[in-house]
Design a protein around this motif. Structure first.
Motif, PDB file in Angstrom:
ATOM      1  N   GLY A  74       1.020  -1.189  -0.082  1.00 33.86           N
ATOM      2  CA  GLY A  74      -0.046  -0.020  -0.047  1.00 33.86           C
ATOM      3  C   GLY A  74       0.755   1.374   0.058  1.00 33.86           C
ATOM      4  N   ARG A  75       0.303   2.367  -0.364  1.00 35.83           N
ATOM      5  CA  ARG A  75       1.166   3.776  -0.381  1.00 35.83           C
ATOM      6  C   ARG A  75       1.177   4.243   1.237  1.00 35.83           C
ATOM      7  NH1 ARG A  75      -2.038   7.210  -4.661  1.00 35.83           N
ATOM      8  NH2 ARG A  75      -3.680   6.394  -3.427  1.00 35.83           N
ATOM      9  N   ASP A  76       0.217   4.111   2.055  1.00 33.56           N
ATOM     10  CA  ASP A  76       0.171   4.662   3.368  1.00 33.56           C
ATOM     11  C   ASP A  76       0.090   3.692   4.344  1.00 33.56           C
ATOM     12  OD1 ASP A  76       0.009   6.360   5.514  1.00 33.56           O
ATOM     13  OD2 ASP A  76      -2.021   7.435   4.961  1.00 33.56           O
ATOM     14  N   ARG A  77       1.218   3.699   5.243  1.00 33.35           N
ATOM     15  CA  ARG A  77       1.332   2.847   6.235  1.00 33.35           C
ATOM     16  C   ARG A  77      -0.026   2.894   7.352  1.00 33.35           C
ATOM     17  NH1 ARG A  77       5.431  -0.041   7.941  1.00 33.35           N
ATOM     18  NH2 ARG A  77       6.930   1.367   6.627  1.00 33.35           N
ATOM     19  N   THR A  78      -0.574   4.056   7.286  1.00 34.85           N
ATOM     20  CA  THR A  78      -1.775   4.230   8.387  1.00 34.85           C
ATOM     21  C   THR A  78      -3.180   3.845   7.565  1.00 34.85           C
ATOM     22  OG1 THR A  78      -2.074   6.532   7.753  1.00 34.85           O
ATOM     23  CG2 THR A  78      -0.787   6.026   9.671  1.00 34.85           C
ATOM     24  N   SER A  79      -3.115   3.159   6.484  1.00 34.64           N
ATOM     25  CA  SER A  79      -4.473   2.918   5.714  1.00 34.64           C
ATOM     26  C   SER A  79      -5.159   1.789   6.424  1.00 34.64           C
ATOM     27  CB  SER A  79      -3.980   2.591   4.267  1.00 34.64           C
ATOM     28  OG  SER A  79      -3.428   1.397   4.045  1.00 34.64           O
ATOM     29  N   PRO A  80      -6.433   1.969   6.284  1.00 34.73           N
ATOM     30  CA  PRO A  80      -7.225   0.794   6.974  1.00 34.73           C
ATOM     31  C   PRO A  80      -6.998  -0.593   6.344  1.00 34.73           C
ATOM     32  CG  PRO A  80      -8.846   2.587   6.669  1.00 34.73           C
ATOM     33  CD  PRO A  80      -7.422   2.849   5.962  1.00 34.73           C
ATOM     34  N   GLY A  81      -6.663  -0.494   4.858  1.00 32.33           N
ATOM     35  CA  GLY A  81      -6.537  -1.676   4.564  1.00 32.33           C
ATOM     36  C   GLY A  81      -5.235  -2.661   4.843  1.00 32.33           C
ATOM     37  N   LEU A  82      -4.114  -1.883   4.990  1.00 30.88           N
ATOM     38  CA  LEU A  82      -2.879  -2.328   5.503  1.00 30.88           C
ATOM     39  C   LEU A  82      -2.938  -2.769   7.006  1.00 30.88           C
ATOM     40  CD1 LEU A  82       0.084  -0.269   4.187  1.00 30.88           C
ATOM     41  CD2 LEU A  82      -0.779  -2.636   3.426  1.00 30.88           C
ATOM     42  N   GLY A  83      -3.713  -1.894   7.865  1.00 38.09           N
ATOM     43  CA  GLY A  83      -4.195  -2.685   9.349  1.00 38.09           C
ATOM     44  C   GLY A  83      -4.779  -3.921   9.223  1.00 38.09           C
ATOM     45  N   ARG A  84      -5.894  -3.879   8.332  1.00 36.22           N
ATOM     46  CA  ARG A  84      -6.592  -5.262   8.154  1.00 36.22           C
ATOM     47  C   ARG A  84      -5.592  -6.365   7.881  1.00 36.22           C
ATOM     48  NH1 ARG A  84      -9.876  -8.745  10.426  1.00 36.22           N
ATOM     49  NH2 ARG A  84     -11.015 -10.024   8.758  1.00 36.22           N
ATOM     50  N   ALA A  85      -4.868  -6.288   6.996  1.00 35.93           N
ATOM     51  CA  ALA A  85      -3.883  -7.116   6.432  1.00 35.93           C
ATOM     52  C   ALA A  85      -2.940  -7.697   7.458  1.00 35.93           C
ATOM     53  CB  ALA A  85      -3.027  -6.749   5.448  1.00 35.93           C
ATOM     54  N   GLY A 106      -2.478 -11.365   9.566  1.00 37.28           N
ATOM     55  CA  GLY A 106      -1.094 -11.858   9.858  1.00 37.28           C
ATOM     56  C   GLY A 106      -0.454 -12.166   8.552  1.00 37.28           C
ATOM     57  N   LEU A 107      -0.915 -11.175   7.583  1.00 35.58           N
ATOM     58  CA  LEU A 107      -0.171 -11.003   6.212  1.00 35.58           C
ATOM     59  C   LEU A 107       0.940 -10.062   6.141  1.00 35.58           C
ATOM     60  CD1 LEU A 107      -3.429 -11.097   3.983  1.00 35.58           C
ATOM     61  CD2 LEU A 107      -1.906 -13.100   4.442  1.00 35.58           C
ATOM     62  N   PRO A 108       2.121 -10.356   5.578  1.00 35.91           N
ATOM     63  CA  PRO A 108       3.127  -9.482   5.337  1.00 35.91           C
ATOM     64  C   PRO A 108       2.741  -8.128   4.492  1.00 35.91           C
ATOM     65  CG  PRO A 108       3.622 -11.612   4.688  1.00 35.91           C
ATOM     66  CD  PRO A 108       2.221 -11.643   4.710  1.00 35.91           C
ATOM     67  N   THR A 109       3.104  -7.009   5.086  1.00 38.39           N
ATOM     68  CA  THR A 109       2.627  -5.715   4.324  1.00 38.39           C
ATOM     69  C   THR A 109       3.978  -4.864   4.338  1.00 38.39           C
ATOM     70  OG1 THR A 109       2.337  -4.628   6.532  1.00 38.39           O
ATOM     71  CG2 THR A 109       0.405  -5.777   5.515  1.00 38.39           C
ATOM     72  N   MET A 110       3.530  -3.952   3.280  1.00 46.46           N
ATOM     73  CA  MET A 110       4.849  -2.845   2.604  1.00 46.46           C
ATOM     74  C   MET A 110       4.027  -1.687   2.492  1.00 46.46           C
ATOM     75  SD  MET A 110       7.630  -2.972  -0.191  1.00 46.46           S
ATOM     76  CE  MET A 110       8.528  -4.262   0.586  1.00 46.46           C
ATOM     77  N   ALA A 111       4.535  -0.645   3.192  1.00 46.86           N
ATOM     78  CA  ALA A 111       4.117   0.860   2.682  1.00 46.86           C
ATOM     79  C   ALA A 111       5.020   1.358   1.707  1.00 46.86           C
ATOM     80  CB  ALA A 111       3.924   1.689   3.934  1.00 46.86           C
ATOM     81  N   GLY A 112       4.549   2.643   1.063  1.00 46.12           N
ATOM     82  CA  GLY A 112       5.524   3.099   0.317  1.00 46.12           C
ATOM     83  C   GLY A 112       5.369   2.919  -1.254  1.00 46.12           C
ATOM     84  N   GLY A 113       4.078   2.118  -1.675  1.00 44.63           N
ATOM     85  CA  GLY A 113       3.837   1.799  -3.101  1.00 44.63           C
ATOM     86  C   GLY A 113       4.768   1.181  -3.837  1.00 44.63           C
TER      87      GLY A 113
END
Length: 350
Positions: free
Chosen positions: A39-50, A54-61
């Motif tokens: 995702g682009r924004d670390r504070t986005s609800p989608g990344l929080g839900r991921a 327990g899914l690996p996430t990355m911010a910064g697009g």
């Protein structure tokens, strides 16, 4: 390279409604491993839900993803049409397979039931076009095999709650890409094509519906309906929520109604439908059908709009048994107030 027994590693670009729904489906498919959600924004609800899942996430697009220089087998782009071209330019040199879920119009257009086998042999950049195309083109292609369409129209209706911000921003691209894909993949390069999309705010959320209309002077009921039923069965083999609800052929006009029910938790499923049983044959007395042109469908008890509780029920009477007072039309009340105002200004009372 993946070792024996290892599943191909997949990345989802975009953590909106479509991205999160796709990540969930990848997880229980058993065919791929959802290795990262970007995702682009670390504070986005989608990344929080991921992260909660327990899914690996990355911010910064896409920039952060490319800088990580980690190998993945397939990338699903669930961001938006405007960003996809830059995503492909950044990933082209990596050798990964890119599947575009936006209506950007770039890449090899793919409808699995029509050209899926041929497309996967010739490209590693695929475009899934739009939800309306994936629903309508299999039956439109089948119709075009049996007759010569002179006009094609698609009306797609989805629940507003199932659309995120990127989807609403991509409406223009959705319409243009859908029309181009119908001409290319449905086999009607010369016929006028019109695509329309409606977002319904109804509660509860309706399922995704597509109404396809084809004008063809040589359309005949038996071959058209047989071809449409066969096409719907091919789609149901990989999309069990795909249901053919009606197919009518009258005076050179073919109307096909489709209903697609989602089964994920991030997109409203709409009305529950049975996907384990085969729907009634289109055109059969037991199956639903669309109203004939020019005829209004009879309204049953289930279709009547519930009475507004804020308005008095005319069927109820006062305690003395007298009928309720007649409500004055708004125009008469407005005229009466105007007359009183003029009288007060002239110093008279009525």
């Amino acid at each position: 390279m993946n070792g024996p027994g290892e599943r191909p590693r997949a990345v989802v670009l975009g953590c909106g409604k479509i991205g999160m729904d796709l990540a969930e489906r990848i997880g229980y498919s058993g065919l791929l491993e959802c290795a990262l959600i970007v995702g682009r924004d670390r504070t986005s609800p989608g990344l929080g839900r991921a992260q909660e899942l327990g899914l690996p996430t990355m911010a910064g697009g896409i920039a952060a993803f490319v800088d990580a220089a980690e190998h993945f087998d397939v990338v699903f782009d669930a961001s938006n049409a405007a960003a996809h071209t830059a995503h492909w330019q950044a990933l082209a040199a990596t050798g990964t397979v890119l599947v575009d879920l936006t209506p950007s119009g770039t890449g090899t257009r793919v409808v699995p039931a029509v050209n899926g086998d041929a497309a996967v042999q010739s490209s590693r950049h695929f475009n899934m076009i739009s939800c309306g195309v994936q629903s309508a083109i299999p039956v439109l292609h089948a119709i075009a095999v049996t007759c010569t369409p002179s006009y094609v129209e698609i009306v797609a209706t989805g629940a507003f709650a199932s659309t995120g911000r990127a989807t609403r921003l991509n409406i223009d691209e959705y319409v243009a890409t859908t029309q181009d894909a119908v001409r290319e993949l449905a086999g009607v390069p010369e016929a006028p094509v019109k695509a329309l999309v409606n977002l319904s705010p109804a509660q509860p959320e309706p399922p995704f519906r597509v109404l396809a209309t084809v004008l063809a002077d040589d359309a005949r009921p038996e071959p058209v309906q047989a071809a449409v039923r066969a096409a719907a069965a091919r789609v149901r083999a990989y999309a069990p929520g795909y249901t053919l609800t009606s197919c009518t052929v009258t005076d050179g006009r073919v109307d096909v109604a489709l209903e697609i029910t989602a089964h994920g938790s991030h997109i409203p499923p709409g009305r529950e439908t049975s996907t384990s049983s085969t729907p009634p044959p289109c055109g059969s007395p037991s199956g639903p059908s669309l109203p004939s042109p020019g005829k209004e469908r009879p309204r049953g008890a289930a279709d009547r709009r519930p009475r507004n509780p804020a308005r008095p029920d005319p069927s109820r009477r006062s305690p003395r048994g007298a009928p309720p007072a007649r409500r004055r039309p708004a125009a008469r009340l407005r005229q009466r107030r105007q007359r009183r105002g003029r009288a007060r200004r002239r110093g008279r009372t009525r």
